[in-house]
Design an enzyme around this catalytic site. Structure first.
Site, PDB file in Angstrom:
ATOM      1  N   CYS A   1       0.821  -1.218   0.000  1.00  0.00           N
ATOM      2  CA  CYS A   1       0.000   0.000   0.000  1.00  0.00           C
ATOM      3  C   CYS A   1       0.852   1.263   0.000  1.00  0.00           C
ATOM      4  O   CYS A   1       1.987   1.260   0.474  1.00  0.00           O
ATOM      5  CB  CYS A   1      -0.866   0.017   1.240  1.00  0.00           C
ATOM      6  SG  CYS A   1      -1.886  -1.436   1.400  1.00  0.00           S
TER       7      CYS A   1
ATOM      8  N   ARG B   1       5.264  -0.031  -6.186  1.00  0.00           N
ATOM      9  CA  ARG B   1       5.217  -0.825  -4.958  1.00  0.00           C
ATOM     10  C   ARG B   1       4.282  -2.021  -5.098  1.00  0.00           C
ATOM     11  O   ARG B   1       4.340  -2.937  -4.289  1.00  0.00           O
ATOM     12  CB  ARG B   1       4.737   0.046  -3.794  1.00  0.00           C
ATOM     13  CG  ARG B   1       5.644   1.217  -3.507  1.00  0.00           C
ATOM     14  CD  ARG B   1       4.960   2.241  -2.634  1.00  0.00           C
ATOM     15  NE  ARG B   1       4.690   1.725  -1.314  1.00  0.00           N
ATOM     16  CZ  ARG B   1       5.523   1.788  -0.290  1.00  0.00           C
ATOM     17  NH1 ARG B   1       6.687   2.381  -0.447  1.00  0.00           N
ATOM     18  NH2 ARG B   1       5.204   1.293   0.889  1.00  0.00           N
TER      19      ARG B   1
ATOM     20  N   GLU C   1      18.835 -17.219  -7.071  1.00  0.00           N
ATOM     21  CA  GLU C   1      18.405 -15.876  -7.447  1.00  0.00           C
ATOM     22  C   GLU C   1      17.889 -15.866  -8.904  1.00  0.00           C
ATOM     23  O   GLU C   1      16.881 -15.235  -9.205  1.00  0.00           O
ATOM     24  CB  GLU C   1      19.574 -14.895  -7.248  1.00  0.00           C
ATOM     25  CG  GLU C   1      19.334 -13.474  -7.726  1.00  0.00           C
ATOM     26  CD  GLU C   1      18.156 -12.762  -7.070  1.00  0.00           C
ATOM     27  OE1 GLU C   1      17.596 -13.278  -6.086  1.00  0.00           O
ATOM     28  OE2 GLU C   1      17.783 -11.698  -7.564  1.00  0.00           O
TER      29      GLU C   1
ATOM     30  N   GLU D   1       9.301 -14.885 -10.652  1.00  0.00           N
ATOM     31  CA  GLU D   1       8.472 -13.758 -10.221  1.00  0.00           C
ATOM     32  C   GLU D   1       8.007 -12.881 -11.373  1.00  0.00           C
ATOM     33  O   GLU D   1       6.928 -12.310 -11.302  1.00  0.00           O
ATOM     34  CB  GLU D   1       9.122 -12.938  -9.097  1.00  0.00           C
ATOM     35  CG  GLU D   1      10.264 -12.047  -9.467  1.00  0.00           C
ATOM     36  CD  GLU D   1      10.829 -11.271  -8.284  1.00  0.00           C
ATOM     37  OE1 GLU D   1      10.066 -10.839  -7.422  1.00  0.00           O
ATOM     38  OE2 GLU D   1      12.060 -11.096  -8.247  1.00  0.00           O
TER      39      GLU D   1
ATOM     40  N   HIS E   1      19.637 -36.924  -6.677  1.00  0.00           N
ATOM     41  CA  HIS E   1      18.905 -37.323  -5.458  1.00  0.00           C
ATOM     42  C   HIS E   1      17.417 -36.990  -5.569  1.00  0.00           C
ATOM     43  O   HIS E   1      16.723 -36.930  -4.562  1.00  0.00           O
ATOM     44  CB  HIS E   1      19.527 -36.655  -4.238  1.00  0.00           C
ATOM     45  CG  HIS E   1      20.966 -37.019  -4.063  1.00  0.00           C
ATOM     46  ND1 HIS E   1      21.367 -38.283  -3.697  1.00  0.00           N
ATOM     47  CD2 HIS E   1      22.104 -36.312  -4.275  1.00  0.00           C
ATOM     48  CE1 HIS E   1      22.686 -38.335  -3.663  1.00  0.00           C
ATOM     49  NE2 HIS E   1      23.160 -37.145  -4.013  1.00  0.00           N
TER      50      HIS E   1
ATOM     51  N   LYS F   1       6.652  -4.284  -3.945  1.00  0.00           N
ATOM     52  CA  LYS F   1       8.065  -3.896  -3.859  1.00  0.00           C
ATOM     53  C   LYS F   1       8.551  -3.919  -2.422  1.00  0.00           C
ATOM     54  O   LYS F   1       9.660  -4.343  -2.137  1.00  0.00           O
ATOM     55  CB  LYS F   1       8.243  -2.502  -4.462  1.00  0.00           C
ATOM     56  CG  LYS F   1       9.691  -2.016  -4.495  1.00  0.00           C
ATOM     57  CD  LYS F   1      10.514  -2.877  -5.427  1.00  0.00           C
ATOM     58  CE  LYS F   1      11.987  -2.533  -5.412  1.00  0.00           C
ATOM     59  NZ  LYS F   1      12.787  -3.629  -5.995  1.00  0.00           N
TER      60      LYS F   1
HETATM   61  O1  M6R Z   1      13.205  -4.736   0.537  1.00  0.00           O
HETATM   62  P1  M6R Z   1      13.849  -6.077   0.816  1.00  0.00           P
HETATM   63  O2  M6R Z   1      15.191  -6.197   0.217  1.00  0.00           O
HETATM   64  O3  M6R Z   1      13.833  -6.404   2.274  1.00  0.00           O
HETATM   65  O4  M6R Z   1      12.901  -7.127   0.103  1.00  0.00           O
HETATM   66  C1  M6R Z   1      13.073  -8.494   0.310  1.00  0.00           C
HETATM   67  C2  M6R Z   1      12.282  -9.299  -0.702  1.00  0.00           C
HETATM   68  O5  M6R Z   1      10.910  -9.020  -0.588  1.00  0.00           O
HETATM   69  C3  M6R Z   1      12.714  -8.980  -2.129  1.00  0.00           C
HETATM   70  O6  M6R Z   1      14.072  -9.192  -2.311  1.00  0.00           O
HETATM   71  C4  M6R Z   1      11.931  -9.852  -3.139  1.00  0.00           C
HETATM   72  O7  M6R Z   1      12.311 -11.180  -3.010  1.00  0.00           O
HETATM   73  C5  M6R Z   1      12.152  -9.324  -4.545  1.00  0.00           C
HETATM   74  N1  M6R Z   1      10.897  -9.187  -5.219  1.00  0.00           N
HETATM   75  C6  M6R Z   1      13.014 -10.180  -5.386  1.00  0.00           C
HETATM   76  O8  M6R Z   1      13.178  -9.698  -6.661  1.00  0.00           O
END
Ligand code: M6R
Length: 608
Positions: A2, A27, A482, A489, A505, A603
């Site tokens: 939000c 966001r 990663e 995502e 495995h 975000k």
């Molecule tokens: O703001 P942060 O770095 O704490 O966020 C952590 C995760 O929510 C963030 O890295 C999320 O996994 C991303 N969308 C990955 O691209």
């Protein structure tokens, strides 16, 4: 998540609020709304979907006013819908927008229902409007009602509210959810994200937990946890307005991928000198502190935790320190091992991730040596609450998928590795070698960015698949993780990562012609073992996409080989992240997904 923007001005406020909402789109959200004072009444407009729909509604209804609140909602309680969108109202008098989660909402809702209040939405937020309305019956101002309200609420909140009977003022409250006040000339603002105010002001007051504030166009009053009038330090923050434009790129993510050479330069700037890392770059006295560290505990989420996983290898190999890593959401609940020689590191680009903050706050109550934050947002809660801090200085990251914040976190963590080694006198020559390699890293990253056209060539082969596997060994396993996270995502392709030795495995059962397998295969001690693992994939018809710099060691009669630039081995995890980011981006582009705001994601994840 939000977003809140509120303004009390001397000019027409509608466009200003809409512009602020657009700036917070990155966001992630599902609905939007506005409430503003208009000639003795309040205009109240909400839409399901994007801000442009709300803007259309504003254009057709043309409300005119100078004081208002606005919101983008990311659903937690109740599905995305217009009725659940903010602002919520009570008796056409009190209008509120809220970020966070009210934990005791069911009890409060029951109390209010008994008192005759009707709930129209499924949200936890609506009760805030009703409670304020209720307190206005015994208090003569919205400010006092808000002060009574905060004693009833449990949970996290940033609130902006207006009272139809008081057309000049807005009232704000904050607890464990960010809220800043922006100061202008004959106008004042509030927002949950300073970026929303980027073109309006550079002067900010950061509200603290327990604060309640009243703002009008010519006055700001802040009351602390004990309801005493207080001053908060004025900060000058240059929220880079450029961050809110994509330039010539199609998406923010693409722009941010290509910003990485510059972003890494910024992370290094002022932190290295000669053949070593400079002293006290994590804050005053940090070098003395680092000399006392005997072990490390890392807490973070998502991409930030992947950065931590790479760093754990560096801490062990270069600084000689054992490291424990935990998902921030799990850490508090596992009775973590704690001792007074352990440094707790919290990594977060936003510095507002609820789980990471909760872990940091938990740790601060325990007997750790100290807490240290790696963060990209100077105004964030994490940046203010950690004992020691290194800002990554990557510039605002707008794309939900983290790219430049990840690679700059890695650079920051390498600086920490070197600082830990320096503090205990370890590996001086190796430190010098790494410093030299860090200086040339931005160039190497620029070279890796040139691989884009090769990747564009084969991206369609992956874009039409439903699954993908990412393989890496040792320090490259977190990079494989990663890569898989990035792909899933933004392209919505199911992707998983394994240390390549684990294939046989279990996951090998998944391999057939429909399974693309992306492997990270630089020349290093595990290269030959990885080559054998790739043979196992080939033998079962899996389509291989290999990123490496020793093709001759692989028998790749089938599959694709992408030749990576050379780079000091210890920094290769940073370099190899780049083509994986490009790959996800290009695949998502072909699949036509909402790359900057992928479905269901946000975000800054400010709820636990
Ligand atoms: O703001 P942060 O770095 O704490 O966020 C952590 C995760 O929510 C963030 O890295 C999320 O996994 C991303 N969308 C990955 O691209």
């Amino acid at each position: 998540m939000c977003g809140i923007i509120a303004a009390a001005t001397d000019r027409s406020v509608g466009k200003l609020l809409i512009k602020g909402l657009y700036k917070m789109e990155y966001r992630g959200y599902d609905s939007a709304g506005i409430a503003m004072h208009v000639e003795g009444d309040v205009a109240h407009l909400r839409t399901l979907g994007k801000v442009n729909l709300l803007e259309d509604k504003m254009k057709s209804e043309k409300p005119k006013g100078k004081v208002g609140i606005a919101h983008t909602r990311w659903a937690t309680h109740g599905e995305p819908s217009e009725i659940n969108a903010h602002p919520h109202q009570s008796n056409d008098r009190v209008f509120i927008v809220h970020n966070g989660i009210i934990e005791n909402y069911l009890d409060l809702k029951n109390e209010l229902t008994t008192q005759g209040y009707t709930f129209y939405s499924k949200t936890d937020s609506e009760l805030i409007a009703h409670l304020l309305d209720h307190f206005l019956k015994t208090n003569d101002s919205l400010l006092k009602a808000m002060q009574s309200l905060k004693n009833k609420l449990e949970g996290a909140y940033a609130i902006a509210a207006l009272d139809q009977k008081d057309p000049d003022n807005l009232v704000l409250a904050r607890n464990r959810s960010p809220l800043v006040i922006g100061l202008g000339k004959k106008e004042n603002f509030a927002a949950s994200d300073p970026l929303a105010l980027a073109e309006l002001t550079k002067k900010f007051l950061i509200m603290e937990d327990g604060d309640v504030a009243r703002i009008s166009s010519n006055q700001v009053e802040i009351y602390d946890e004990q309801d005493k009038l207080t001053n908060r330090e004025e900060l000058s923050i240059d929220v880079n307005a450029e961050a809110s434009s994509k330039g010539n790129f199609r998406h923010y993510m693409e722009k941010e991928i290509f910003e990485q050479p510059g972003a890494i330069l910024n992370t290094l700037d002022g932190r290295i000198g000669g053949e070593d890392v400079l002293d006290n770059i994590f804050g005053e006295g940090s070098s003395d502190l680092l000399a006392k560290v005997k072990r490390v505990q890392i807490v973070a989420c998502g991409t930030a935790l992947h950065a931590g996983r790479v760093a754990a290898n560096w801490f062990s190999a270069i600084s000689g320190l054992p490291t424990q890593m935990d998902y921030a959401s799990e850490y508090r609940y596992k009775n973590p091992y704690i001792d007074e020689d352990t440094l707790l590191i919290a990594i977060s680009q936003s510095g507002e991730t609820a789980d990471t903050l909760a872990a940091l706050r938990y740790a601060k109550e325990k007997d750790y040596l100290a807490t240290l934050g790696i963060c990209n947002t100077p105004t964030s809660s994490l940046a203010r609450e950690a004992d020691y801090l290194l800002l990554t200085n990557a510039g605002q990251e707008i794309g939900v998928a983290s790219t430049k914040c990840f690679t700059t976190q890695l650079v920051a963590l390498m600086l920490l590795t070197l600082a830990l080694a320096k503090a205990s006198g370890k590996n001086p020559r190796l430190r010098g070698r790494i410093i030299e390699a860090l200086r040339t890293l931005p160039e190497k990253i620029s070279d890796a960015l040139k691989l884009k056209s090769d990747i564009v060539d084969f991206a369609p082969e992956i874009a039409n698949k439903d699954n993908a596997l990412f393989l890496g060994r040792g320090i490259f396993y977190p990079i494989a993780k990663e890569g898989a996270l990035k792909l899933k995502e933004i392209s919505y392709i199911h992707a998983e990562a394994y240390p390549a030795g684990e294939l046989k495995h279990g996951p090998l059962a998944l391999i057939d012609e429909e399974m693309p397998v992306v492997a990270i295969a630089p020349e290093y001690e595990l290269a030959e073992k990885l080559a054998s693992n790739l043979e196992e994939v080939k033998a079962r018809g899996g389509a291989l996409y290999v990123f490496g710099n020793a093709k001759e060691k692989l028998d790749l009669s089938t599959g694709r080989y992408i030749s990576m630039p050379e780079c000091d081995f210890l920094l290769t995890p940073i370099l190899y992240s780049i083509p994986l980011q490009i790959l996800s981006y290009e695949v998502a582009l072909l699949r036509g997904t909402d790359i900057d705001q992928p479905r269901n994601l946000a975000k800054s994840v400010t709820v636990e």
